[in-house]
Motif scaffolding. Structure first.
Motif, PDB file in Angstrom:
ATOM      1  N   VAL A 200       0.829  -1.208   0.000  1.00  0.00           N
ATOM      2  CA  VAL A 200       0.000   0.000   0.000  1.00  0.00           C
ATOM      3  C   VAL A 200       0.868   1.265   0.000  1.00  0.00           C
ATOM      4  CG1 VAL A 200      -1.837   1.228   1.240  1.00  0.00           C
ATOM      5  CG2 VAL A 200      -1.888  -1.242   1.106  1.00  0.00           C
TER       6      VAL A 200
ATOM      7  N   ARG B 187     -10.038  11.644   8.606  1.00  0.00           N
ATOM      8  CA  ARG B 187     -10.855  10.588   8.001  1.00  0.00           C
ATOM      9  C   ARG B 187     -10.049   9.783   6.977  1.00  0.00           C
ATOM     10  NH1 ARG B 187     -16.345   9.481   7.164  1.00  0.00           N
ATOM     11  NH2 ARG B 187     -16.643   8.818   5.024  1.00  0.00           N
ATOM     12  N   ILE B 188      -9.204  10.487   6.213  1.00  0.00           N
ATOM     13  CA  ILE B 188      -8.407   9.818   5.187  1.00  0.00           C
ATOM     14  C   ILE B 188      -7.396   8.871   5.837  1.00  0.00           C
ATOM     15  CG2 ILE B 188      -6.651  10.222   3.424  1.00  0.00           C
ATOM     16  CD1 ILE B 188      -8.232  12.734   2.655  1.00  0.00           C
TER      17      ILE B 188
ATOM     18  N   ILE C  76      -7.679   7.427   8.827  1.00  0.00           N
ATOM     19  CA  ILE C  76      -8.425   6.274   9.353  1.00  0.00           C
ATOM     20  C   ILE C  76      -8.764   5.316   8.209  1.00  0.00           C
ATOM     21  CG2 ILE C  76     -10.559   5.534  10.488  1.00  0.00           C
ATOM     22  CD1 ILE C  76     -10.534   8.200  12.002  1.00  0.00           C
ATOM     23  N   GLY C  77      -9.174   5.876   7.061  1.00  0.00           N
ATOM     24  CA  GLY C  77      -9.490   5.050   5.891  1.00  0.00           C
ATOM     25  C   GLY C  77      -8.294   4.228   5.453  1.00  0.00           C
ATOM     26  N   ALA C  78      -7.102   4.842   5.480  1.00  0.00           N
ATOM     27  CA  ALA C  78      -5.900   4.118   5.062  1.00  0.00           C
ATOM     28  C   ALA C  78      -5.596   2.974   6.021  1.00  0.00           C
ATOM     29  CB  ALA C  78      -4.708   5.076   4.988  1.00  0.00           C
TER      30      ALA C  78
ATOM     31  N   TYR D  92      -7.880   1.300   7.723  1.00  0.00           N
ATOM     32  CA  TYR D  92      -8.881   0.288   7.360  1.00  0.00           C
ATOM     33  C   TYR D  92      -8.418  -0.521   6.146  1.00  0.00           C
ATOM     34  CZ  TYR D  92     -12.804   1.890  10.287  1.00  0.00           C
ATOM     35  OH  TYR D  92     -13.636   2.177  11.312  1.00  0.00           O
ATOM     36  N   VAL D  93      -7.902   0.196   5.138  1.00  0.00           N
ATOM     37  CA  VAL D  93      -7.447  -0.485   3.924  1.00  0.00           C
ATOM     38  C   VAL D  93      -6.368  -1.502   4.272  1.00  0.00           C
ATOM     39  CG1 VAL D  93      -6.113  -0.152   1.807  1.00  0.00           C
ATOM     40  CG2 VAL D  93      -8.052   1.322   2.278  1.00  0.00           C
TER      41      VAL D  93
ATOM     42  N   GLY E 113      -7.927  -4.400   6.323  1.00  0.00           N
ATOM     43  CA  GLY E 113      -8.823  -5.164   5.465  1.00  0.00           C
ATOM     44  C   GLY E 113      -8.077  -6.015   4.461  1.00  0.00           C
ATOM     45  N   LEU E 114      -7.059  -5.426   3.836  1.00  0.00           N
ATOM     46  CA  LEU E 114      -6.286  -6.162   2.832  1.00  0.00           C
ATOM     47  C   LEU E 114      -5.545  -7.330   3.482  1.00  0.00           C
ATOM     48  CD1 LEU E 114      -5.767  -6.011  -0.151  1.00  0.00           C
ATOM     49  CD2 LEU E 114      -3.841  -4.531   0.250  1.00  0.00           C
TER      50      LEU E 114
ATOM     51  N   LEU F 242      -6.422  -9.033   6.273  1.00  0.00           N
ATOM     52  CA  LEU F 242      -7.380 -10.101   6.593  1.00  0.00           C
ATOM     53  C   LEU F 242      -7.803 -10.822   5.319  1.00  0.00           C
ATOM     54  CD1 LEU F 242      -9.721  -8.450   9.240  1.00  0.00           C
ATOM     55  CD2 LEU F 242      -7.854 -10.042   9.610  1.00  0.00           C
ATOM     56  N   PHE F 243      -8.038 -10.050   4.250  1.00  0.00           N
ATOM     57  CA  PHE F 243      -8.482 -10.654   2.990  1.00  0.00           C
ATOM     58  C   PHE F 243      -7.422 -11.621   2.455  1.00  0.00           C
ATOM     59  CE2 PHE F 243      -8.465 -10.656  -1.651  1.00  0.00           C
ATOM     60  CZ  PHE F 243      -9.715 -11.189  -1.887  1.00  0.00           C
TER      61      PHE F 243
ATOM     62  N   GLY G 186     -12.305  -8.795   5.826  1.00  0.00           N
ATOM     63  CA  GLY G 186     -11.226  -8.073   5.154  1.00  0.00           C
ATOM     64  C   GLY G 186     -11.752  -7.231   4.012  1.00  0.00           C
TER      65      GLY G 186
ATOM     66  N   GLY H  73     -12.519   1.410   3.875  1.00  0.00           N
ATOM     67  CA  GLY H  73     -11.349   2.286   3.951  1.00  0.00           C
ATOM     68  C   GLY H  73     -11.121   3.045   2.654  1.00  0.00           C
TER      69      GLY H  73
END
Lengths: 270, 244
Positions: free
Chosen positions: A19, A43-44, A46-48, A50-51, A54-55, A57-58, B54, B61
């Motif tokens: 990333v 917010r940006i 926090i979003g990063a 999350y990314v 999330g990535l 875990l995925f 995920g 995000g």
């Protein structure tokens, strides 16, 4: 458990590196070139985060679930005990359930794909109503189902990939030629419908299915025969959508012609 | 807090809906057709939950951070009027989004494993990792290059289909020149790039650009970029296979 956490941590580190370039690029252009502070910076950030989570875990889930599922299905569907014939003697007809499974996976994932719905709504708008939303979704799903099933047939028979792809693209070019004159607006949408079918969940599963088939069917090499299913899944929807647009335009013309005739006939007796 | 939790729950349900058709088809085949015991069921169930969580967090995000900033930058550069910066941004956007594309990470790893299983690569982790990284960087560079060409195309107003047809002719020619084990991977990498991260940002660039130039149609021009982004990787990966 510690093994699992260790794996999770390693994946998180690797994901951070994946990333990092895009974060660096956006930051560079924002600071050095555009020279303004983005609104909602918190917010940006926090979003990063999350990314990143999330990535991670995925990707772990992918290794634990999607890849094994594809491989297990490929192994069980090509098991000699299931086929009822020895693996070395099995002809392409004995693998019927493989094609049915491939088609079912292709159809089910495509019909439920949210980005396809967005494209279908736009297509309905652009075509002035000749392309219906459900018509397009079903057409794309049939294209994907046929493509993935044909792709597994190719792995079973071991025929060269480029026959199908080159043939498919030749057909696509002919259709494009025709569609540019008949219904030009549909061409970019048709090309796009090839791209939206291959979602993040479908791609790893279908790739694992192909690799699994290529390693269990005797005489196939995973490197040469295992790939290509995704290419099939993005080529055939383009062909089916252009075909559908052609059919829809033809039906509209015929209806218009019939309507005119009908109106003239209706007028005659008076 | 409760509202945040509820909206997260709604997102998880959305991911579940995306996964449900796959799970249904697999369950049907397992129960009705195969009727065999499914190995490692608990491990796979945990994995499915991880994929679901995920994907939910990842998309949430992206929508909070990357998409708004990417879209506003795409619009800003489209309006800025400096061609060099616009092309530089287009390349970096294609490169950056593709490098972080989850489907590509997965397929590159699978390709490296298949190559070492078939004896094309030596069977050790380092060789596989460097092959997978090389593949991903090649695809990322090719998507960057495709956006540069796509932006030039929008500025000049060239028709999409002539470039697409020309590109496919190159794909066909390269197919006969490239080593056979790279061809499947190359064809697949075209479909892989147009996935979760790349499409929304690239479409934003195309639409922003087309709507700030008079006489361009945002719909057709925005889509053209995605079509290029799925064609270029095939060409570049085959070239990579010929050189490596």
């Amino acid at each position: 458990m510690t093994d699992f956490l260790h794996h999770l941590w390693n994946t998180a580190l690797a994901t951070g590196l994946d990333v990092a370039p895009i974060v660096a690029i956006l930051a560079f252009f924002q600071i050095a070139v555009l020279r303004r502070r983005p609104p909602n910076l918190r917010r940006i950030v926090i979003g990063a985060v999350y990314v990143l989570i999330g990535l991670t875990l995925f990707l772990v889930g992918l290794e634990e679930a999607l890849f094994p599922i594809g491989e297990i299905m490929a192994r069980q569907l090509t098991d000699p005990a299931f086929l009822g014939v020895a693996a070395a003697e099995a002809g392409w007809r004995d693998y019927l359930w493989v094609y049915v499974f491939a088609a079912a996976i292709g159809f089910a994932t495509t019909v439920a794909e949210p980005s396809l719905l967005a494209v279908a709504l736009k297509a309905h708008q652009v075509s002035g109503g000749t392309v219906s939303v459900w018509g397009l979704r079903i057409t794309v799903a049939i294209g994907v189902a046929f493509g993935v099933a044909l792709g597994t047939y190719r792995i079973v028979t071991g025929t060269p990939l480029y026959w199908y792809i080159v043939g498919g693209y030749a057909l696509l070019i002919l259709q494009t030629w025709r569609a540019v004159r008949v219904a030009g607006d549909i061409v970019p949408l048709a090309y796009d419908s090839g791209g939206v079918t291959t979602s993040t969940v479908t791609v790893p599963l279908v790739a694992a299915l192909g690799l699994g088939l290529a390693s269990t069917i005797p005489g196939r090499s995973p490197a040469i025969d295992g790939f290509g299913l995704i290419a099939f899944a993005s080529l055939f929807p383009m062909i089916s959508v252009l075909g559908y647009a052609d059919l829809a335009a033809w039906r509209k013309r015929r209806r218009a012609a019939l309507g005119k005739d009908g109106a003239e006939e209706g007028r005659k007796p008076k | 807090m409760l509202a945040g939790f509820l909206s997260f729950l709604r997102l998880v349900l959305g991911s579940l809906r995306d996964l449900a058709p796959i799970l249904l088809v697999i369950a049907f085949f397992q129960i009705v057709v195969l009727q065999q015991p499914f190995p490692d069921l608990e491990r796979i169930a945990v994995g499915v939950v991880l994929v679901m969580l995920g994907l939910t967090l990842f998309i949430q995000g992206l929508e909070m951070g990357l998409f708004p900033i990417g879209e506003s930058m795409a619009h800003a550069f489209a309006r800025k009027g400096s061609l060099a910066w616009l092309l530089g941004f287009a390349f970096c956007l294609g490169f950056g989004t593709t490098a972080a594309e989850p489907a590509l990470i997965a397929v590159a790893a699978a390709a490296a494993r298949a190559m070492s299983k078939s004896g094309v690569l030596p069977d050790d982790g380092a060789a596989q990792a460097s092959y997978a990284l090389g593949l991903r960087l090649t695809v990322a560079v090719s998507v960057g290059a495709s956006l540069v060409l796509g932006v030039i195309r929008i500025l000049k107003g060239w028709p999409v289909h002539t470039i697409i047809i020309g590109g496919y002719v190159i794909v066909v020619i390269l197919t006969f020149l490239a080593p056979p084990e790279i061809i499947g991977v190359a064809y697949d990498s075209g479909g892989v790039t147009t996935s979760t991260v790349t499409v929304p940002l690239v479409a934003a660039l195309g639409v922003g650009l087309a709507s700030s130039i008079r006489g361009r149609n945002p719909l057709t021009d925005g889509f053209g970029l995605i079509a290029f982004a799925s064609m270029f990787p095939m060409i570049f990966v085959m070239l990579y296979g010929m050189i490596a």
